[in-house]
Structure formats: structure tokens, C-alpha cells
Design an enzyme around this catalytic site. Sequence first.
Site, PDB file in Angstrom:
ATOM      1  N   LYS A   1      -2.195  -2.673   7.852  1.00 60.24           N
ATOM      2  CA  LYS A   1      -3.627  -2.629   8.133  1.00 60.24           C
ATOM      3  C   LYS A   1      -3.944  -3.590   9.277  1.00 60.24           C
ATOM      4  CE  LYS A   1      -7.956  -2.278   5.572  1.00 60.24           C
ATOM      5  NZ  LYS A   1      -8.586  -2.422   4.250  1.00 60.24           N
TER       6      LYS A   1
ATOM      7  N   TYR B   1      -9.011 -11.698  -6.929  1.00 57.27           N
ATOM      8  CA  TYR B   1      -8.093 -11.603  -8.067  1.00 57.27           C
ATOM      9  C   TYR B   1      -8.245 -12.775  -9.034  1.00 57.27           C
ATOM     10  CZ  TYR B   1      -6.136  -7.965  -5.161  1.00 57.27           C
ATOM     11  OH  TYR B   1      -5.989  -6.834  -4.394  1.00 57.27           O
TER      12      TYR B   1
ATOM     13  N   ARG C   1       0.865  -1.175   0.000  1.00 55.26           N
ATOM     14  CA  ARG C   1       0.000   0.000   0.000  1.00 55.26           C
ATOM     15  C   ARG C   1       0.902   1.225   0.000  1.00 55.26           C
ATOM     16  NH1 ARG C   1      -2.100  -3.665   3.816  1.00 55.26           N
ATOM     17  NH2 ARG C   1      -4.222  -4.393   3.347  1.00 55.26           N
TER      18      ARG C   1
ATOM     19  N   ARG D   1      -0.753  -2.557  -6.484  1.00 53.10           N
ATOM     20  CA  ARG D   1      -0.900  -3.676  -5.535  1.00 53.10           C
ATOM     21  C   ARG D   1      -1.840  -4.730  -6.108  1.00 53.10           C
ATOM     22  NH1 ARG D   1      -0.947  -5.179   0.072  1.00 53.10           N
ATOM     23  NH2 ARG D   1      -3.009  -5.796   0.834  1.00 53.10           N
TER      24      ARG D   1
ATOM     25  N   HIS E   1      -3.587 -10.211   3.845  1.00 56.34           N
ATOM     26  CA  HIS E   1      -5.036 -10.351   3.974  1.00 56.34           C
ATOM     27  C   HIS E   1      -5.377 -11.306   5.112  1.00 56.34           C
ATOM     28  CE1 HIS E   1      -5.837  -9.142  -0.503  1.00 56.34           C
ATOM     29  NE2 HIS E   1      -5.678  -8.096   0.298  1.00 56.34           N
TER      30      HIS E   1
ATOM     31  N   HIS F   1      -2.956   2.268  -5.578  1.00 58.80           N
ATOM     32  CA  HIS F   1      -3.390   0.928  -5.162  1.00 58.80           C
ATOM     33  C   HIS F   1      -3.519  -0.033  -6.343  1.00 58.80           C
ATOM     34  CE1 HIS F   1      -4.519  -1.017  -1.428  1.00 58.80           C
ATOM     35  NE2 HIS F   1      -5.469  -1.683  -2.051  1.00 58.80           N
TER      36      HIS F   1
END
Length: 317
Positions: free
Chosen positions: A159, A299, A134, A267, A290, A264
Site C-alpha cells: 500500500k 488494535y 494483505r 491481518r 502502517h 483481512h
Amino acid sequence: MASEFLRSVRDSLQLRGYSFRTEKAYVHWIKRFILFHQKRHPAEMAEAEIIAFLTYLAVERHVAVNTQKVALNSLVFLYQIHLQINLGNLGFSLATKQRRLPTVLSASEVRQIINHLGGEAHKVVQLLYGSGLRISECLRIRLQDIDLERLSITVRDGKANKDRQTLLPKSCLSWITNQMNYVLDVQTQDNAIAVGPSMPAALSKKYPNAFRQSCWMFLFPSHVLCRHPVTKVLCRHHLHESLVRKALKPAVAQANIAKRVTCHTFRHSFATHLLQAGYDIRTVQELLGHNDLSTTQIYTHVMGEHYAGTVSPLDQL
């Protein structure tokens, strides 16, 4: 009174270890809530006023679902943690968020954009794509987070306040070495006037001379000095995200790419290209940081895996 109250909210957030970005967002929405109700003290209000404010944001302001969530979380913190008032069931439903496929660039499009970038933006975007970072994670990289031998970057306080490790592209080694030497020179000059990189507030109090250690220097330091938002000490922060965003827009235009490209996007492209290359989805999940595999699975839809082998009826005519 409002500013004194908001100052107490800031102190409460800092006491509980919330990040500066979260603190800034929460205080913003709490202030908006107070102003919306004509500067009434939150202790004089309850569920009805909260629902009225959230409804106003959704119906009148048409804010995004994620924005609604941040506003709601801010008010939940205000009442249940800061004021210690139990809200109970608000009976408020957030707007449903439609699944949107992320924009992904092809490898040639990534190459074209990078070739049209220069200076620090060129280096930052290389890491966004090469390491799946990020923008905030990339700019917060300190020298201690880079392992040149293992070709890895440690992402700290990502995050959900998680640490993780991701790839350091071999193609970045030459300029990263030069960049590290450059920032050490900057630190030497700063230390001569008793200034250094911005430090976590608690750590700077415990180790007041830690700013002189090279490990704390940012890989992408700001060009100017500033005051630390918490300690008010003069320091050198990292580059601002706007520098990269401003450089990215003309680069995309010069590359003649008709897609909405943000920081972003690189990424997203990192993840999609790894999956296309045959890497395991759980490996990609770890690199991206994640929590839920379903977040990474988006994805597979971008790359068309869910309809692999399907032939269009037009091609059967």
C-alpha cells in the site's frame, strides 16, 4: 470518442507509474462520471458537475466513505493531472467515517478455520495470519521475496507503493520448500513454450528474457495462462483472490464461528495477538507497514487495553 479518451487516461496513468489496480479503479470512476453526465466530454464540465456526481454517489447510491474518496481522487487526477485544469476549491465535504473496531479472531478460532481449509487456500491463510499480509500482498509474493535463512518475506509495492519486510513463520517452512519446487517445475514447463510469470511491463521490455529466471516466479501461480493486461503477452499470473475467499466462507461455517470473517481479518488478528503477547507497538507498525502509529493503535482498543483493570459495576454487587 469516449473509449479513445479513456485510453488516453490509461496511458497517462501508466506513464506516471500508477499500479494496475489504481488504474482500473480510476478509469472506472472516470467512465461513471462521463456516463452520469450523458457522455459529455470532461473538458466541457467543471466543479459543478463534479460536485453533482459526488453528491449523487453519497445521497442516491449511499456509497461508503472510502468509495467516495476513490471517486474524488479519480476526478482530481483527471482534471488536474491529465487535462491540466485547475479545479480550485470544490467546497465538497466527504461523509465522516465512523471509527469501527476490526473483527479479531482468537487463536483457537484461527486454528479451527485453518484446519477446515485445504490446498492453496490453506497455505495462503497461514501466511495472512502468520505474516500479517494483505491478500493482494500474499498472492504477489515471488520466489525472490522469500528468505528461508532469515525467516522473512519482502513485501514489494505494498500500500502506498512501499516495500517492507515481515515475518516468515517457521511452521510454514516445510510446505513453502515443497511449493517452491512445484512452481519451478511449472516454470520449466511454461518456459518450454516461451511463456513465464507475468512481469512488470517496463521491466519485460528492458529484459525480455527475465521471465525465464526463477526469482520472478510467483509462490502461488495461477492454474491457467492469460494475457498480460498491459503488454498483452501470454503469461502466468498469480492466483485470483476469489479462490481464497470462496474457500474461506465454508471453512468459517464448518468451524461454527459466528463472526464476519474475511481475508483481512487474519491481518487484524496477527496484529492484535502480537500486542497481546507483549511485542512493542512500533514493531507491529513496521510489520504491518502502517505510516501512522495511530492506525496501529486501533488494535489496543480491540484487546481492551484502554480499559485494563476496570471492573464492571455488576461484578461489585
